[in-house]
Design an enzyme around this catalytic site. Structure first.
Site, PDB file in Angstrom:
ATOM      1  CB  SER A 154      -0.875  -0.017   1.269  1.00  0.00           C
ATOM      2  OG  SER A 154      -1.477   1.237   1.507  1.00  0.00           O
ATOM      3  CE1 TYR A 167      -4.162  -2.090   4.879  1.00  0.00           C
ATOM      4  CE2 TYR A 167      -3.232   0.076   4.446  1.00  0.00           C
ATOM      5  CZ  TYR A 167      -3.804  -1.091   3.990  1.00  0.00           C
ATOM      6  OH  TYR A 167      -4.002  -1.265   2.638  1.00  0.00           O
TER       7      TYR A 167
END
Length: 275
Positions: A154, A167
């Site tokens: 990401s 995350y």
């Protein structure tokens, strides 16, 4: 002929969202497809995750592209479930040419308020699940001296973020794993790379929890959340990016077009990281 004709691709988290998009695109390029999915909800995740009916539908959608396909319910946190899915794939197809470790979740919380199960679910799925999937597929790639592995990270694997510390930690870990794995398996002619998207228009990001976070209020609409993307993209009037933009970059990294690229990543971020 497509770019992946004759290949077999194994994709985790494939029942819905980007996993399904990878599967359909690779099928259109000629690859046989295997998808796995947890196919159930998790208490630490605010949105509904894929279910068994979606897994079945995606397998049928793949087959409608004229290629063979298999689907397995498998939790990437559980080594034995992954091992069995990989073994059945080898029994059916005889090989795995392409691996996409796509399974992932998204949730929000302040680090000092986060329950342990929320942290554990994130790290176990996004980071440990990536390693476990590679662990079970790599021996077959090593035996054949060939393979392409694409790990989904990401933009948060390249920078920090508020209320997504778990995350961020997981996705940074994925990039470290990619670099290390590329060094270890390069001598076996196996390529390992990562893709780092910004927020994509799928259920994982396009949901109420994300709207509330971006608009900084409860019950926000997508329209109210959209202005926050002005800080995330260099392009005007854009919120979530389209799945196809990520898919095209992924196809490049798993095809022969990227034969001299390994241990690297592509950020599909509409200029986010330059901001």
């Amino acid at each position: 002929m497509g770019k992946l004709t004759g290949k077999v691709a194994f994709i985790t988290g494939g029942a819905r969202g980007m996993g399904k998009e990878y599967a359909l695109k690779f099928a259109e390029e000629g690859a046989a497809i295997v998808i796995t999915d947890i196919a159930k909800n998790l208490q630490s995740v605010a949105y509904n995750m894929a279910d068994e009916s979606e897994l079945t539908k995606t397998v049928n959608d793949i087959k409608s592209r004229g290629v063979d396909a298999l689907g397995f319910i498998a939790d990437v946190r559980h080594s034995q479930e992954l091992k069995e899915a990989v073994q059945q794939t080898i029994e059916h197809f005889g090989k795995i040419d392409i691996l996409v470790t796509n399974a992932g979740i998204l949730s929000y919380n302040k680090l000092w308020e986060m329950p342990e199960d929320q942290w554990d679910d994130m790290l176990d799925i996004c980071l440990k699940g990536t390693w476990l999937t590679c662990k079970h597929v790599l021996p077959y790639m090593i035996e054949r001296q060939a393979g392409k592995i694409l790990c989904v990270s990401s933009v948060n694997g390249l920078r920090g973020g508020q209320n997504v510390g778990h995350y961020v930690a997981a996705k940074h870990g994925v990039l470290g794993l990619v670099k290390s794995m590329a060094m270890e398996v390069g001598p076996y002619n196996i390529h390992v790379n990562a893709i780092c998207p910004t927020a994509v228009d799928t259920t994982m990001a396009n949901n109420q929890a994300t709207y509330d976070r971006l608009a900084n209020k409860k019950g926000a609409t997508r329209k109210e959340a959209t202005p926050a993307f002005g800080n995330h993209h260099v392009f005007p009037n854009q919120d979530f990016i389209a799945p196809k933009d990520v898919i095209n970059a992924a196809l490049f990294l798993v095809s022969d077009d990227s034969n001299n690229i390994s241990g690297s990543h592509i950020a599909v971020d509409a200029g986010y990281l330059t901001m």
